[in-house]
Design a protein around this motif. Structure first.
Motif, PDB file in Angstrom:
ATOM      1  N   ASN A  27       0.817  -1.204   0.000  1.00  0.00           N
ATOM      2  CA  ASN A  27       0.000   0.000   0.000  1.00  0.00           C
ATOM      3  C   ASN A  27       0.862   1.270   0.000  1.00  0.00           C
ATOM      4  O   ASN A  27       0.625   2.201   0.764  1.00  0.00           O
ATOM      5  CB  ASN A  27      -0.959  -0.010   1.191  1.00  0.00           C
ATOM      6  N   MET A  28       1.867   1.287  -0.878  1.00  0.00           N
ATOM      7  CA  MET A  28       2.772   2.427  -0.989  1.00  0.00           C
ATOM      8  C   MET A  28       2.339   3.307  -2.160  1.00  0.00           C
ATOM      9  O   MET A  28       1.714   2.838  -3.097  1.00  0.00           O
ATOM     10  CB  MET A  28       4.207   1.962  -1.254  1.00  0.00           C
ATOM     11  N   ALA A  29       2.700   4.566  -2.092  1.00  0.00           N
ATOM     12  CA  ALA A  29       2.525   5.450  -3.235  1.00  0.00           C
ATOM     13  C   ALA A  29       3.558   5.056  -4.291  1.00  0.00           C
ATOM     14  O   ALA A  29       4.620   4.518  -3.968  1.00  0.00           O
ATOM     15  CB  ALA A  29       2.733   6.896  -2.814  1.00  0.00           C
ATOM     16  N   TYR A  30       3.240   5.312  -5.547  1.00  0.00           N
ATOM     17  CA  TYR A  30       4.158   4.935  -6.631  1.00  0.00           C
ATOM     18  C   TYR A  30       5.527   5.572  -6.453  1.00  0.00           C
ATOM     19  O   TYR A  30       6.552   4.915  -6.627  1.00  0.00           O
ATOM     20  CB  TYR A  30       3.574   5.331  -7.990  1.00  0.00           C
ATOM     21  N   ILE A  31       5.560   6.847  -6.110  1.00  0.00           N
ATOM     22  CA  ILE A  31       6.848   7.527  -5.997  1.00  0.00           C
ATOM     23  C   ILE A  31       7.673   6.953  -4.844  1.00  0.00           C
ATOM     24  O   ILE A  31       8.886   6.807  -4.947  1.00  0.00           O
ATOM     25  CB  ILE A  31       6.677   9.061  -5.883  1.00  0.00           C
ATOM     26  N   ASP A  32       7.013   6.584  -3.742  1.00  0.00           N
ATOM     27  CA  ASP A  32       7.726   5.959  -2.623  1.00  0.00           C
ATOM     28  C   ASP A  32       8.260   4.589  -3.024  1.00  0.00           C
ATOM     29  O   ASP A  32       9.363   4.213  -2.641  1.00  0.00           O
ATOM     30  CB  ASP A  32       6.808   5.824  -1.409  1.00  0.00           C
ATOM     31  N   ALA A  33       7.473   3.851  -3.800  1.00  0.00           N
ATOM     32  CA  ALA A  33       7.906   2.538  -4.270  1.00  0.00           C
ATOM     33  C   ALA A  33       9.103   2.668  -5.214  1.00  0.00           C
ATOM     34  O   ALA A  33      10.038   1.859  -5.156  1.00  0.00           O
ATOM     35  CB  ALA A  33       6.758   1.822  -4.960  1.00  0.00           C
ATOM     36  N   VAL A  34       9.105   3.680  -6.068  1.00  0.00           N
ATOM     37  CA  VAL A  34      10.235   3.910  -6.971  1.00  0.00           C
ATOM     38  C   VAL A  34      11.489   4.213  -6.175  1.00  0.00           C
ATOM     39  O   VAL A  34      12.564   3.656  -6.437  1.00  0.00           O
ATOM     40  CB  VAL A  34       9.923   5.065  -7.962  1.00  0.00           C
ATOM     41  N   ILE A  35      11.370   5.062  -5.174  1.00  0.00           N
ATOM     42  CA  ILE A  35      12.522   5.419  -4.343  1.00  0.00           C
ATOM     43  C   ILE A  35      13.046   4.193  -3.614  1.00  0.00           C
ATOM     44  O   ILE A  35      14.255   3.949  -3.563  1.00  0.00           O
ATOM     45  CB  ILE A  35      12.152   6.553  -3.359  1.00  0.00           C
ATOM     46  N   LYS A  36      12.147   3.391  -3.054  1.00  0.00           N
ATOM     47  CA  LYS A  36      12.548   2.174  -2.337  1.00  0.00           C
ATOM     48  C   LYS A  36      13.274   1.207  -3.276  1.00  0.00           C
ATOM     49  O   LYS A  36      14.310   0.651  -2.916  1.00  0.00           O
ATOM     50  CB  LYS A  36      11.332   1.506  -1.714  1.00  0.00           C
ATOM     51  N   LEU A  37      12.751   1.019  -4.486  1.00  0.00           N
ATOM     52  CA  LEU A  37      13.389   0.125  -5.447  1.00  0.00           C
ATOM     53  C   LEU A  37      14.771   0.630  -5.848  1.00  0.00           C
ATOM     54  O   LEU A  37      15.707  -0.157  -5.999  1.00  0.00           O
ATOM     55  CB  LEU A  37      12.520  -0.037  -6.682  1.00  0.00           C
ATOM     56  N   CYS A  38      14.900   1.931  -6.041  1.00  0.00           N
ATOM     57  CA  CYS A  38      16.201   2.503  -6.404  1.00  0.00           C
ATOM     58  C   CYS A  38      17.215   2.293  -5.289  1.00  0.00           C
ATOM     59  O   CYS A  38      18.367   1.927  -5.548  1.00  0.00           O
ATOM     60  CB  CYS A  38      16.065   3.986  -6.722  1.00  0.00           C
ATOM     61  N   GLU A  39      16.796   2.502  -4.056  1.00  0.00           N
ATOM     62  CA  GLU A  39      17.704   2.328  -2.925  1.00  0.00           C
ATOM     63  C   GLU A  39      18.094   0.863  -2.738  1.00  0.00           C
ATOM     64  O   GLU A  39      19.251   0.555  -2.476  1.00  0.00           O
ATOM     65  CB  GLU A  39      17.065   2.871  -1.652  1.00  0.00           C
ATOM     66  N   GLU A  40      17.136  -0.054  -2.875  1.00  0.00           N
ATOM     67  CA  GLU A  40      17.412  -1.475  -2.682  1.00  0.00           C
ATOM     68  C   GLU A  40      18.310  -2.051  -3.771  1.00  0.00           C
ATOM     69  O   GLU A  40      19.114  -2.935  -3.503  1.00  0.00           O
ATOM     70  CB  GLU A  40      16.112  -2.279  -2.661  1.00  0.00           C
ATOM     71  N   ASN A  41      18.167  -1.552  -5.000  1.00  0.00           N
ATOM     72  CA  ASN A  41      18.902  -2.125  -6.122  1.00  0.00           C
ATOM     73  C   ASN A  41      20.083  -1.278  -6.580  1.00  0.00           C
ATOM     74  O   ASN A  41      20.712  -1.594  -7.588  1.00  0.00           O
ATOM     75  CB  ASN A  41      17.945  -2.365  -7.305  1.00  0.00           C
ATOM     76  N   GLY A  42      20.362  -0.201  -5.877  1.00  0.00           N
ATOM     77  CA  GLY A  42      21.495   0.649  -6.227  1.00  0.00           C
ATOM     78  C   GLY A  42      21.329   1.347  -7.568  1.00  0.00           C
ATOM     79  O   GLY A  42      22.310   1.580  -8.264  1.00  0.00           O
ATOM     80  N   LEU A  43      20.097   1.660  -7.918  1.00  0.00           N
ATOM     81  CA  LEU A  43      19.830   2.333  -9.190  1.00  0.00           C
ATOM     82  C   LEU A  43      19.917   3.839  -9.014  1.00  0.00           C
ATOM     83  O   LEU A  43      19.557   4.381  -7.968  1.00  0.00           O
ATOM     84  CB  LEU A  43      18.431   1.983  -9.697  1.00  0.00           C
ATOM     85  N   ASP A  44      20.374   4.504 -10.045  1.00  0.00           N
ATOM     86  CA  ASP A  44      20.398   5.956 -10.063  1.00  0.00           C
ATOM     87  C   ASP A  44      19.012   6.442 -10.468  1.00  0.00           C
ATOM     88  O   ASP A  44      18.366   5.829 -11.320  1.00  0.00           O
ATOM     89  CB  ASP A  44      21.454   6.431 -11.053  1.00  0.00           C
ATOM     90  N   TYR A  45      18.556   7.520  -9.899  1.00  0.00           N
ATOM     91  CA  TYR A  45      17.216   8.030 -10.205  1.00  0.00           C
ATOM     92  C   TYR A  45      17.085   8.417 -11.682  1.00  0.00           C
ATOM     93  O   TYR A  45      15.994   8.441 -12.217  1.00  0.00           O
ATOM     94  CB  TYR A  45      16.861   9.219  -9.316  1.00  0.00           C
ATOM     95  N   ASP A  46      18.198   8.734 -12.337  1.00  0.00           N
ATOM     96  CA  ASP A  46      18.161   9.094 -13.752  1.00  0.00           C
ATOM     97  C   ASP A  46      17.811   7.899 -14.634  1.00  0.00           C
ATOM     98  O   ASP A  46      17.414   8.076 -15.784  1.00  0.00           O
ATOM     99  CB  ASP A  46      19.509   9.668 -14.194  1.00  0.00           C
ATOM    100  N   GLU A  47      17.951   6.680 -14.130  1.00  0.00           N
ATOM    101  CA  GLU A  47      17.638   5.483 -14.893  1.00  0.00           C
ATOM    102  C   GLU A  47      16.142   5.153 -14.870  1.00  0.00           C
ATOM    103  O   GLU A  47      15.662   4.401 -15.710  1.00  0.00           O
ATOM    104  CB  GLU A  47      18.403   4.280 -14.338  1.00  0.00           C
ATOM    105  N   VAL A  48      15.419   5.695 -13.927  1.00  0.00           N
ATOM    106  CA  VAL A  48      14.008   5.342 -13.721  1.00  0.00           C
ATOM    107  C   VAL A  48      13.135   5.610 -14.945  1.00  0.00           C
ATOM    108  O   VAL A  48      12.331   4.755 -15.309  1.00  0.00           O
ATOM    109  CB  VAL A  48      13.449   6.036 -12.462  1.00  0.00           C
ATOM    110  N   PRO A  49      13.243   6.759 -15.612  1.00  0.00           N
ATOM    111  CA  PRO A  49      12.361   6.968 -16.776  1.00  0.00           C
ATOM    112  C   PRO A  49      12.495   5.892 -17.851  1.00  0.00           C
ATOM    113  O   PRO A  49      11.542   5.622 -18.570  1.00  0.00           O
ATOM    114  CB  PRO A  49      12.798   8.334 -17.317  1.00  0.00           C
ATOM    115  N   ASN A  50      13.657   5.276 -17.957  1.00  0.00           N
ATOM    116  CA  ASN A  50      13.852   4.209 -18.942  1.00  0.00           C
ATOM    117  C   ASN A  50      13.281   2.879 -18.474  1.00  0.00           C
ATOM    118  O   ASN A  50      13.129   1.962 -19.269  1.00  0.00           O
ATOM    119  CB  ASN A  50      15.335   4.039 -19.247  1.00  0.00           C
ATOM    120  N   LEU A  51      12.989   2.756 -17.183  1.00  0.00           N
ATOM    121  CA  LEU A  51      12.539   1.483 -16.624  1.00  0.00           C
ATOM    122  C   LEU A  51      11.029   1.391 -16.433  1.00  0.00           C
ATOM    123  O   LEU A  51      10.505   0.304 -16.214  1.00  0.00           O
ATOM    124  CB  LEU A  51      13.231   1.230 -15.282  1.00  0.00           C
TER     125      LEU A  51
END
Length: 78
Positions: A27-51
């Protein structure tokens, strides 16, 4: 070069599945889920639009509109 495309597609699919899992099950907001996924997987936020796909981008945009970070758009009453 084709191998790189396949890897990116797999990442996109995996990212999308995990994102939707966080949103629905935790029951997370999409933006919170994106941030959590980036932190857990070591992704840069600049990569998110491509994913993320266009549908998910729309959900994130709507969340930002609800939080008044983006201007409202005119909608027809239903």
């Amino acid at each position: 070069m084709q191998e790189e495309t396949i890897v990116v597609d797999m990442k996109r699919e995996e990212f999308s599945v995990k994102l939707k899992t966080y949103v629905t099950e935790l029951n997370m907001a999409y933006i919170d889920a994106v941030i959590k996924l980036c932190e857990e997987n070591g992704l840069d936020y600049d990569e998110v639009p491509n994913l993320i796909d266009a549908n998910t981008k729309m959900f994130i945009e709507n969340e930002y509109r609800d939080m008044n970070y983006l201007p409202r758009v005119a909608t027809l009453p239903l």
